[in-house]
Enzyme design. Structure first.
Site, PDB file in Angstrom:
ATOM      1  N   TYR A 159      41.147  34.944  35.993  1.00  0.00           N
ATOM      2  CA  TYR A 159      39.850  35.494  36.412  1.00  0.00           C
ATOM      3  C   TYR A 159      38.794  34.377  36.471  1.00  0.00           C
ATOM      4  O   TYR A 159      37.880  34.406  37.275  1.00  0.00           O
ATOM      5  CB  TYR A 159      39.433  36.632  35.483  1.00  0.00           C
ATOM      6  CG  TYR A 159      38.457  37.599  36.115  1.00  0.00           C
ATOM      7  CD1 TYR A 159      38.798  38.336  37.241  1.00  0.00           C
ATOM      8  CD2 TYR A 159      37.177  37.778  35.580  1.00  0.00           C
ATOM      9  CE1 TYR A 159      37.904  39.222  37.825  1.00  0.00           C
ATOM     10  CE2 TYR A 159      36.281  38.661  36.156  1.00  0.00           C
ATOM     11  CZ  TYR A 159      36.649  39.376  37.272  1.00  0.00           C
ATOM     12  OH  TYR A 159      35.758  40.251  37.846  1.00  0.00           O
ATOM     13  N   LYS A 166      30.550  37.114  36.135  1.00  0.00           N
ATOM     14  CA  LYS A 166      30.325  38.488  35.641  1.00  0.00           C
ATOM     15  C   LYS A 166      29.504  38.462  34.345  1.00  0.00           C
ATOM     16  O   LYS A 166      28.702  39.366  34.097  1.00  0.00           O
ATOM     17  CB  LYS A 166      31.647  39.217  35.410  1.00  0.00           C
ATOM     18  CG  LYS A 166      32.420  39.538  36.687  1.00  0.00           C
ATOM     19  CD  LYS A 166      31.658  40.433  37.649  1.00  0.00           C
ATOM     20  CE  LYS A 166      32.537  40.964  38.761  1.00  0.00           C
ATOM     21  NZ  LYS A 166      31.769  41.548  39.878  1.00  0.00           N
TER      22      LYS A 166
HETATM   23  P1  NAD Z   1      36.049  45.009  47.904  1.00  0.00           P
HETATM   24  O1  NAD Z   1      36.704  43.812  48.494  1.00  0.00           O
HETATM   25  O2  NAD Z   1      36.289  46.302  48.549  1.00  0.00           O
HETATM   26  O3  NAD Z   1      34.485  44.777  47.766  1.00  0.00           O
HETATM   27  C1  NAD Z   1      33.912  43.489  47.590  1.00  0.00           C
HETATM   28  C2  NAD Z   1      32.772  43.414  48.582  1.00  0.00           C
HETATM   29  O4  NAD Z   1      32.046  42.206  48.418  1.00  0.00           O
HETATM   30  C3  NAD Z   1      33.244  43.447  50.040  1.00  0.00           C
HETATM   31  O5  NAD Z   1      32.643  44.520  50.708  1.00  0.00           O
HETATM   32  C4  NAD Z   1      32.766  42.141  50.599  1.00  0.00           C
HETATM   33  O6  NAD Z   1      32.375  42.254  51.960  1.00  0.00           O
HETATM   34  C5  NAD Z   1      31.573  41.881  49.709  1.00  0.00           C
HETATM   35  N1  NAD Z   1      31.105  40.493  49.774  1.00  0.00           N
HETATM   36  C6  NAD Z   1      31.755  39.360  49.418  1.00  0.00           C
HETATM   37  N2  NAD Z   1      30.967  38.297  49.700  1.00  0.00           N
HETATM   38  C7  NAD Z   1      29.801  38.785  50.216  1.00  0.00           C
HETATM   39  C8  NAD Z   1      28.613  38.184  50.731  1.00  0.00           C
HETATM   40  N3  NAD Z   1      28.435  36.867  50.747  1.00  0.00           N
HETATM   41  N4  NAD Z   1      27.637  39.009  51.183  1.00  0.00           N
HETATM   42  C9  NAD Z   1      27.790  40.359  51.195  1.00  0.00           C
HETATM   43  N5  NAD Z   1      28.903  40.972  50.746  1.00  0.00           N
HETATM   44  C10 NAD Z   1      29.895  40.184  50.270  1.00  0.00           C
HETATM   45  O7  NAD Z   1      36.553  45.030  46.385  1.00  0.00           O
HETATM   46  P2  NAD Z   1      36.050  45.901  45.125  1.00  0.00           P
HETATM   47  O8  NAD Z   1      37.135  45.773  44.144  1.00  0.00           O
HETATM   48  O9  NAD Z   1      35.588  47.222  45.571  1.00  0.00           O
HETATM   49  O10 NAD Z   1      34.834  45.033  44.578  1.00  0.00           O
HETATM   50  C11 NAD Z   1      33.539  45.570  44.362  1.00  0.00           C
HETATM   51  C12 NAD Z   1      32.971  45.080  43.052  1.00  0.00           C
HETATM   52  O11 NAD Z   1      33.727  45.646  41.981  1.00  0.00           O
HETATM   53  C13 NAD Z   1      33.028  43.568  42.862  1.00  0.00           C
HETATM   54  O12 NAD Z   1      31.850  43.148  42.202  1.00  0.00           O
HETATM   55  C14 NAD Z   1      34.222  43.402  41.935  1.00  0.00           C
HETATM   56  O13 NAD Z   1      34.177  42.223  41.174  1.00  0.00           O
HETATM   57  C15 NAD Z   1      34.030  44.626  41.061  1.00  0.00           C
HETATM   58  N6  NAD Z   1      35.196  45.027  40.258  1.00  0.00           N
HETATM   59  C16 NAD Z   1      36.379  45.275  40.861  1.00  0.00           C
HETATM   60  C17 NAD Z   1      37.461  45.642  40.083  1.00  0.00           C
HETATM   61  C18 NAD Z   1      38.805  45.898  40.722  1.00  0.00           C
HETATM   62  O14 NAD Z   1      39.801  45.850  40.014  1.00  0.00           O
HETATM   63  N7  NAD Z   1      38.875  46.175  41.999  1.00  0.00           N
HETATM   64  C19 NAD Z   1      37.327  45.776  38.696  1.00  0.00           C
HETATM   65  C20 NAD Z   1      36.088  45.538  38.111  1.00  0.00           C
HETATM   66  C21 NAD Z   1      35.021  45.147  38.913  1.00  0.00           C
END
Ligand code: NAD
Length: 258
Positions: A159, A166
């Site tokens: 990570y 984060k």
């Molecule tokens: P996802 O890929 O669907 O969403 C990530 C989003 O970030 C995408 O829509 C992407 O377009 C956007 N992004 C990246 N760079 C960008 C930029 N420069 N400008 C604007 N948008 C940008 O994946 P997700 O898992 O839904 O992620 C959403 C959030 O949840 C993130 O912060 C991720 O770290 C967090 N998260 C995810 C998980 C998991 O296991 N999926 C767990 C905990 C936290």
């Protein structure tokens, strides 16, 4: 007919971070929509616009705008569009993260200066920038929710720089909560267990994170995007009116384990 009370009727919510139908932001959007909120969406680049637009149109969104969160000009254009379309904002969902693929594997020590600052800018600072632009539109108070992960607190192999980003994001949540509290704007983070999304695919050996969530958590099961949606809706709703600056977990209890 749905029995869901329309707790968000008349409210306007901006959803930043939908890439496709698996995105956590999309699960959150659907919950807010069920509660009666009107939704605006952003997308990153034309390729994702093709995914986001049909989803947004499916919930009758009047606002579907490009926004690269590392570009101040695009952020300004987005908020002037919100001002023109709605004249106010009640809810901001920040569900955005990025790190170079090579920084999500191997040794953290090898993270480059550029990789470090890029991850911090897109994954943590963007919350501050979007909150600052939201503040003048949240005249009747508001709620801001961001997405975090346990790697902010403890070492989760691979990570790496995202864990550092984060940690910064959770600290930003607290400082923003203090700044914005007098205006009745609440700022909270959700620390979610692993869910298979586009962003998750960038983390090396994500499958073992999922397997360990299944085996080692008290509830012995992984979470679904819908669980994140439900918690976000709670945090934006009246039941959370005195909750701010918190990081809340939806992870089957993973965070209590040694
Ligand atoms: P996802 O890929 O669907 O969403 C990530 C989003 O970030 C995408 O829509 C992407 O377009 C956007 N992004 C990246 N760079 C960008 C930029 N420069 N400008 C604007 N948008 C940008 O994946 P997700 O898992 O839904 O992620 C959403 C959030 O949840 C993130 O912060 C991720 O770290 C967090 N998260 C995810 C998980 C998991 O296991 N999926 C767990 C905990 C936290």
């Amino acid at each position: 007919m749905s029995n869901t009370p329309l707790v968000f009727a008349g409210m306007k919510a901006l959803i930043v971070g939908v890439a496709n139908e698996r995105s956590l932001a999309w699960a959150i959007a659907q919950e807010l929509h069920k509660g009666g909120a009107e939704l605006g969406f952003t997308y990153l680049g034309e390729a994702l616009e093709r995914r986001v637009r049909p989803l947004a149109e499916g919930v009758n969104s009047p606002l579907i705008e490009p926004c690269n969160v590392s570009d101040d000009t695009q952020i300004e254009a987005l908020f002037s569009k919100i001002q023109k379309t709605w004249g106010k904002l009640d809810i901001l969902i920040h569900s955005v993260a990025f790190a170079n693929r090579e920084d999500l594997e191997g040794r953290f020590i090898t993270t480059s200066r550029q990789g470090f600052s890029n991850a911090m800018d897109i994954s943590a600072y963007s919350l501050v920038a979007l909150a600052r632009h939201s503040e003048p539109l949240m005249q009747n108070g508001g709620s801001i929710v961001t997405l975090s992960y346990y790697g902010a607190e403890k070492v989760v192999p691979n990570y790496n720089v995202m864990g550092v980003a984060k940690a910064a994001l959770e600290a930003c949540t607290r400082y923003l909560a203090w700044d914005m509290g007098p205006k009745k704007i609440r700022v909270n983070a959700i620390s979610a267990g692993p869910v298979k999304t586009l962003a998750a695919a960038g983390i090396r050996d994500f499958r073992s994170m999922l397997a360990s969530a299944q085996e080692k958590t008290p509830l012995k099961e992984t979470i679904e995007a819908e669980d994140v949606g439900a918690l976000a809706a709670f945090l934006c709703g009246p039941g959370a009116k005195h909750i701010t600056g918190s990081t809340m977990y939806v992870d089957s209890g993973a965070h209590i384990m040694s």
